[in-house]
Scaffold this motif. Structure first.
Motif, PDB file in Angstrom:
ATOM      1  N   PRO A 209      -0.518   9.700   2.285  1.00 47.93           N
ATOM      2  CA  PRO A 209      -0.420   9.051   0.516  1.00 47.93           C
ATOM      3  C   PRO A 209      -1.656   7.761   0.053  1.00 47.93           C
ATOM      4  CG  PRO A 209       1.131   7.495   1.884  1.00 47.93           C
ATOM      5  CD  PRO A 209       0.654   8.592   3.182  1.00 47.93           C
ATOM      6  N   GLU A 210      -1.404   8.558  -1.219  1.00 47.51           N
ATOM      7  CA  GLU A 210      -1.989   7.165  -2.138  1.00 47.51           C
ATOM      8  C   GLU A 210      -1.522   6.038  -2.399  1.00 47.51           C
ATOM      9  OE1 GLU A 210      -4.735   7.362  -4.939  1.00 47.51           O
ATOM     10  OE2 GLU A 210      -4.220   8.882  -3.677  1.00 47.51           O
ATOM     11  N   ALA A 211      -0.264   6.427  -2.145  1.00 47.04           N
ATOM     12  CA  ALA A 211       0.170   4.623  -2.154  1.00 47.04           C
ATOM     13  C   ALA A 211      -0.373   3.715  -0.663  1.00 47.04           C
ATOM     14  CB  ALA A 211       1.365   4.706  -1.854  1.00 47.04           C
ATOM     15  N   VAL A 212      -0.692   4.344   0.178  1.00 47.85           N
ATOM     16  CA  VAL A 212      -1.053   4.275   1.064  1.00 47.85           C
ATOM     17  C   VAL A 212      -3.372   3.768   1.211  1.00 47.85           C
ATOM     18  CG1 VAL A 212      -1.931   3.719   3.431  1.00 47.85           C
ATOM     19  CG2 VAL A 212       0.292   3.962   2.931  1.00 47.85           C
ATOM     20  N   LEU A 213      -3.874   4.360   0.143  1.00 45.88           N
ATOM     21  CA  LEU A 213      -5.231   4.643   0.213  1.00 45.88           C
ATOM     22  C   LEU A 213      -5.207   3.341  -1.220  1.00 45.88           C
ATOM     23  CD1 LEU A 213      -5.911   8.284  -0.158  1.00 45.88           C
ATOM     24  CD2 LEU A 213      -6.825   6.679   1.628  1.00 45.88           C
ATOM     25  N   GLN A 214      -4.572   3.047  -2.126  1.00 46.85           N
ATOM     26  CA  GLN A 214      -5.359   2.348  -2.835  1.00 46.85           C
ATOM     27  C   GLN A 214      -4.933   1.188  -2.455  1.00 46.85           C
ATOM     28  OE1 GLN A 214      -5.876   2.512  -5.858  1.00 46.85           O
ATOM     29  NE2 GLN A 214      -5.059   4.914  -6.114  1.00 46.85           N
ATOM     30  N   PRO A 215      -3.876   0.329  -1.646  1.00 46.02           N
ATOM     31  CA  PRO A 215      -4.824  -0.766  -0.845  1.00 46.02           C
ATOM     32  C   PRO A 215      -5.448  -0.498  -0.080  1.00 46.02           C
ATOM     33  CG  PRO A 215      -1.861  -0.304  -0.458  1.00 46.02           C
ATOM     34  CD  PRO A 215      -3.106   0.824  -1.416  1.00 46.02           C
ATOM     35  N   LEU A 216      -6.203   0.379   0.103  1.00 47.16           N
ATOM     36  CA  LEU A 216      -7.445   0.614   1.655  1.00 47.16           C
ATOM     37  C   LEU A 216      -8.559   0.215   0.755  1.00 47.16           C
ATOM     38  CD1 LEU A 216      -6.347   2.966   4.193  1.00 47.16           C
ATOM     39  CD2 LEU A 216      -6.406   0.760   4.167  1.00 47.16           C
ATOM     40  N   ARG A 217      -8.374   0.664  -0.624  1.00 46.27           N
ATOM     41  CA  ARG A 217      -9.715   1.094  -1.134  1.00 46.27           C
ATOM     42  C   ARG A 217      -9.811  -0.058  -1.990  1.00 46.27           C
ATOM     43  NH1 ARG A 217      -7.880   6.455  -3.891  1.00 46.27           N
ATOM     44  NH2 ARG A 217      -8.255   8.165  -2.416  1.00 46.27           N
ATOM     45  N   ALA A 218      -9.277  -0.998  -2.165  1.00 45.70           N
ATOM     46  CA  ALA A 218      -9.342  -2.314  -2.819  1.00 45.70           C
ATOM     47  C   ALA A 218      -9.603  -3.210  -1.730  1.00 45.70           C
ATOM     48  CB  ALA A 218      -8.043  -2.794  -3.511  1.00 45.70           C
ATOM     49  N   ALA A 219      -9.003  -3.202  -0.222  1.00 46.21           N
ATOM     50  CA  ALA A 219      -9.806  -3.810   0.409  1.00 46.21           C
ATOM     51  C   ALA A 219     -11.117  -3.532   1.081  1.00 46.21           C
ATOM     52  CB  ALA A 219      -9.017  -3.559   2.185  1.00 46.21           C
ATOM     53  N   ALA A 220     -11.427  -2.791   0.786  1.00 43.41           N
ATOM     54  CA  ALA A 220     -13.109  -1.229   1.042  1.00 43.41           C
ATOM     55  C   ALA A 220     -13.921  -2.114  -0.394  1.00 43.41           C
ATOM     56  CB  ALA A 220     -12.936  -0.010   0.671  1.00 43.41           C
ATOM     57  N   GLN A 221     -13.574  -2.761  -1.191  1.00 43.56           N
ATOM     58  CA  GLN A 221     -14.165  -3.047  -2.469  1.00 43.56           C
ATOM     59  C   GLN A 221     -14.643  -4.596  -2.218  1.00 43.56           C
ATOM     60  OE1 GLN A 221     -12.909  -2.496  -5.880  1.00 43.56           O
ATOM     61  NE2 GLN A 221     -12.697  -0.195  -6.366  1.00 43.56           N
ATOM     62  N   GLN A 222     -13.768  -5.350  -1.045  1.00 46.90           N
ATOM     63  CA  GLN A 222     -13.253  -6.488  -1.547  1.00 46.90           C
ATOM     64  C   GLN A 222     -14.141  -6.840   0.741  1.00 46.90           C
ATOM     65  OE1 GLN A 222      -9.807  -7.915  -1.113  1.00 46.90           O
ATOM     66  NE2 GLN A 222      -9.485  -7.787  -3.263  1.00 46.90           N
ATOM     67  N   LYS A 223     -15.005  -5.860   1.217  1.00 51.77           N
ATOM     68  CA  LYS A 223     -15.369  -6.172   2.166  1.00 51.77           C
ATOM     69  C   LYS A 223     -13.785  -6.940   3.696  1.00 51.77           C
ATOM     70  CE  LYS A 223     -18.260  -3.515   1.715  1.00 51.77           C
ATOM     71  NZ  LYS A 223     -18.561  -2.259   2.566  1.00 51.77           N
ATOM     72  N   SER A 224     -13.239  -7.072   3.234  1.00 51.81           N
ATOM     73  CA  SER A 224     -12.705  -7.772   3.934  1.00 51.81           C
ATOM     74  C   SER A 224     -12.050  -7.441   5.578  1.00 51.81           C
ATOM     75  CB  SER A 224     -10.601  -7.246   3.777  1.00 51.81           C
ATOM     76  OG  SER A 224      -9.527  -8.536   4.680  1.00 51.81           O
ATOM     77  N   THR A 225     -11.822  -7.937   6.291  1.00 50.57           N
ATOM     78  CA  THR A 225     -12.307  -7.300   7.509  1.00 50.57           C
ATOM     79  C   THR A 225     -10.231  -7.702   7.977  1.00 50.57           C
ATOM     80  OG1 THR A 225     -11.272 -10.804   8.242  1.00 50.57           O
ATOM     81  CG2 THR A 225     -13.722  -8.995   8.330  1.00 50.57           C
ATOM     82  N   GLU A 226      -9.533  -7.326   7.156  1.00 49.46           N
ATOM     83  CA  GLU A 226      -8.039  -6.971   7.936  1.00 49.46           C
ATOM     84  C   GLU A 226      -7.104  -5.555   6.503  1.00 49.46           C
ATOM     85  OE1 GLU A 226      -5.434 -10.501   6.610  1.00 49.46           O
ATOM     86  OE2 GLU A 226      -6.577 -12.429   9.184  1.00 49.46           O
ATOM     87  N   LEU A 227      -6.820  -5.086   7.160  1.00 46.60           N
ATOM     88  CA  LEU A 227      -5.816  -4.258   6.707  1.00 46.60           C
ATOM     89  C   LEU A 227      -4.967  -4.385   5.771  1.00 46.60           C
ATOM     90  CD1 LEU A 227      -5.563  -1.200   9.684  1.00 46.60           C
ATOM     91  CD2 LEU A 227      -7.278  -1.709   8.090  1.00 46.60           C
ATOM     92  N   PRO A 228      -4.274  -4.218   4.846  1.00 41.91           N
ATOM     93  CA  PRO A 228      -2.970  -3.935   4.139  1.00 41.91           C
ATOM     94  C   PRO A 228      -1.994  -3.665   4.897  1.00 41.91           C
ATOM     95  CG  PRO A 228      -4.660  -2.572   2.710  1.00 41.91           C
ATOM     96  CD  PRO A 228      -5.454  -2.975   3.984  1.00 41.91           C
ATOM     97  N   VAL A 229      -0.970  -4.689   4.734  1.00 49.66           N
ATOM     98  CA  VAL A 229      -0.067  -5.331   5.233  1.00 49.66           C
ATOM     99  C   VAL A 229       0.924  -3.266   5.727  1.00 49.66           C
ATOM    100  CG1 VAL A 229       1.908  -6.152   5.259  1.00 49.66           C
ATOM    101  CG2 VAL A 229       0.732  -7.525   5.150  1.00 49.66           C
ATOM    102  N   THR A 230       0.932  -2.992   4.028  1.00 50.22           N
ATOM    103  CA  THR A 230       1.561  -1.029   4.263  1.00 50.22           C
ATOM    104  C   THR A 230       1.048  -0.646   4.784  1.00 50.22           C
ATOM    105  OG1 THR A 230       0.041  -1.658   2.069  1.00 50.22           O
ATOM    106  CG2 THR A 230       1.928  -2.066   1.702  1.00 50.22           C
ATOM    107  N   ALA A 231      -1.115  -0.326   4.089  1.00 51.97           N
ATOM    108  CA  ALA A 231      -1.566   0.471   5.296  1.00 51.97           C
ATOM    109  C   ALA A 231      -1.665   0.124   6.825  1.00 51.97           C
ATOM    110  CB  ALA A 231      -2.960   0.340   4.998  1.00 51.97           C
ATOM    111  N   ARG A 232      -1.384  -1.049   7.805  1.00 48.64           N
ATOM    112  CA  ARG A 232      -0.653  -1.169   8.574  1.00 48.64           C
ATOM    113  C   ARG A 232       0.297  -1.069   9.027  1.00 48.64           C
ATOM    114  NH1 ARG A 232      -1.525  -6.933  11.502  1.00 48.64           N
ATOM    115  NH2 ARG A 232      -1.363  -6.726  13.594  1.00 48.64           N
ATOM    116  N   ARG A 233       1.615  -0.439   8.699  1.00 47.91           N
ATOM    117  CA  ARG A 233       2.893  -0.109   9.044  1.00 47.91           C
ATOM    118  C   ARG A 233       2.397   1.159   8.814  1.00 47.91           C
ATOM    119  NH1 ARG A 233       6.580  -4.482   5.043  1.00 47.91           N
ATOM    120  NH2 ARG A 233       5.935  -6.617   6.531  1.00 47.91           N
TER     121      ARG A 233
END
Length: 209
Positions: free
Chosen positions: A63-87
């Motif tokens: 869903p879009e609510a899960v995708l948005q944090p992932l896209r933000a993490a992708a721009q930051q090249k974070s090695t950790e998944l957002p909590v919402t996506a992980r859950r």
């Protein structure tokens, strides 16, 4: 006042201490030695024993609510998944997302989660939200074989192997001392010890190509 011990008394005290460390190290490493001995046999005959691999595949759309944090993490090249996506992932697919070493490409997230006795991975298209996940299980035998090799087991199990190896070393060295004490009364002691060295050495030199 320091108690004086004659050489014979000191030797007896040393022998008593070594015997104590011998049985303590034997007790501590007993289960580990059984495990590594049995899995040594199963690893040596892995091709004859075989295993049934069960593979489970999942295809979902995030869903879009899960995708948005992932896209933000992708721009930051974070090695950790957002909590919402992980859950969300753990609720929707039967995979424990414990490895946070996320790999980001331009429009994709890839998460590799190998484990003893199996493997798992997740691929997410960050543009469309399409998810493809797969996890495989090769069975309990493969699980224990991987524990023997320390394959994808994590830091805690590697520490256990190191401590177990130290306990086995103490067991062997104190056992060698006890053998030396019995050698005068049992003439076969050192020939048997030498046999334990000569046999594997000859096999390695003559029969391993």
């Amino acid at each position: 006042m320091t108690e004086y011990l004659a050489p014979a008394g000191r030797r007896a005290k040393l022998n008593k201490t070594l015997v104590r460390w011998h049985w303590i190290s034997a007790a501590v490493s007993l289960i580990g030695m059984l495990l590594f001995s049995i899995t040594g046999i199963t690893l040596n005959h892995a091709s004859q024993i075989g295993s049934d691999t069960r593979v489970h595949t999942h295809e979902l759309v995030l869903p879009e609510a899960v995708l948005q944090p992932l896209r933000a993490a992708a721009q930051q090249k974070s090695t950790e998944l957002p909590v919402t996506a992980r859950r969300w992932l753990e609720q929707r697919i039967d995979i424990a997302v414990r490895n946070d070493q996320a790999e980001w490409s331009e429009n994709e997230l890839y998460l590799s989660m190998p484990r003893p006795g199996g493997d798992a991975w997740i691929s997410i298209d960050l543009h469309s939200g399409e998810l493809l996940a797969e996890h495989s299980d090769r069975g309990w035998l493969a699980y224990f074989n991987d524990l023997h090799k320390g394959r994808h087991t994590g830091a805690a199990w590697r520490w256990f192997i190191d401590l177990f190896a130290i306990a086995c070393l103490v067991f062997c060295l104190t056992g060698l001392w006890l053998l030396a004490l019995q050698a005068q009364r049992r003439v076969s002691t050192w020939p048997l010890v030498a046999l334990g060295l000569v046999v594997p050495a000859l096999i390695a030199l003559l029969l391993i190509h």
